[in-house]
Enzyme design. Structure first.
Site, mmCIF file in Angstrom:
data_model
loop_
_atom_site.group_PDB
_atom_site.id
_atom_site.type_symbol
_atom_site.label_atom_id
_atom_site.label_comp_id
_atom_site.label_asym_id
_atom_site.label_seq_id
_atom_site.Cartn_x
_atom_site.Cartn_y
_atom_site.Cartn_z
ATOM 1 N N GLU A 21 0.841 -1.205 0.000
ATOM 2 C CA GLU A 21 0.000 0.000 0.000
ATOM 3 C C GLU A 21 0.873 1.251 0.000
ATOM 4 O OE1 GLU A 21 -4.005 -0.585 2.339
ATOM 5 O OE2 GLU A 21 -2.322 -1.280 3.586
ATOM 6 N N LYS A 98 -11.998 4.020 1.085
ATOM 7 C CA LYS A 98 -10.820 3.268 0.640
ATOM 8 C C LYS A 98 -11.323 2.078 -0.190
ATOM 9 C CE LYS A 98 -6.525 1.299 2.434
ATOM 10 N NZ LYS A 98 -5.731 1.003 3.648
#
Length: 119
Positions: A21, A98
C-alpha cells in the site's frame, strides 16, 4: 448551521499498514460536509465571508497525496483539522473511502466517518 458539501474528491495516496500500500499507493475518495453560517456571505454577496470550497478541495487533495499514515482514521483526522483551519468553518464531517482496501473477499467500499467541531 448551514452546510456546504463536497462529494467524491479523489486523490492517490500511499496510506496503509502493508508495504504494498505504501509502495504502490491507491485511490482514496473523500466526502466533506462543512458546517458554517452562510448568512453574512449571502447578505454581502461576498466570498470572503464564507469558505472557498475550491481551496478546501485542493487542500484535502494535498493531505491525501501527502505524508503517508497507517490508518484511514488518521487521514480523516488530518483532513478535518485542515478544514477547521478555515475561519468560517465551525464543524466538519469527513468521510474517507478506501475502495481498494486489501480485503480478501468481495466488497464495495470501506469508509470512516468522523465529525469534528471547534472547541
Amino acid at each position: 448551521m448551514d452546510r456546504v458539501a463536497l462529494r467524491g474528491l479523489r486523490a492517490r495516496g500511499h496510506h496503509g499498514v502493508f508495504p504494498h500500500e505504501r509502495e504502490e499507493g491507491q485511490t482514496f475518495v473523500v466526502d466533506l460536509v462543512l458546517g458554517l453560517d452562510t448568512r453574512p456571505a449571502a447578505a454581502a454577496d461576498d466570498l470572503a465571508k464564507t469558505v472557498h470550497y475550491g481551496v478546501v478541495a485542493e487542500q484535502v487533495v494535498e493531505v491525501v497525496e501527502g505524508e503517508p499514515v497507517d490508518l484511514i482514521e488518521t487521514l480523516a483526522e488530518r483532513i478535518a483539522e485542515r478544514c477547521l483551519s478555515h475561519q468560517a468553518v465551525r464543524e466538519v464531517e469527513v468521510v474517507v473511502h478506501k475502495p481498494e482496501a486489501p480485503i480478501t473477499v468481495p466488497f464495495d467500499d470501506v469508509t470512516i466517518t468522523i465529525t469534528r467541531s471547534r472547541a
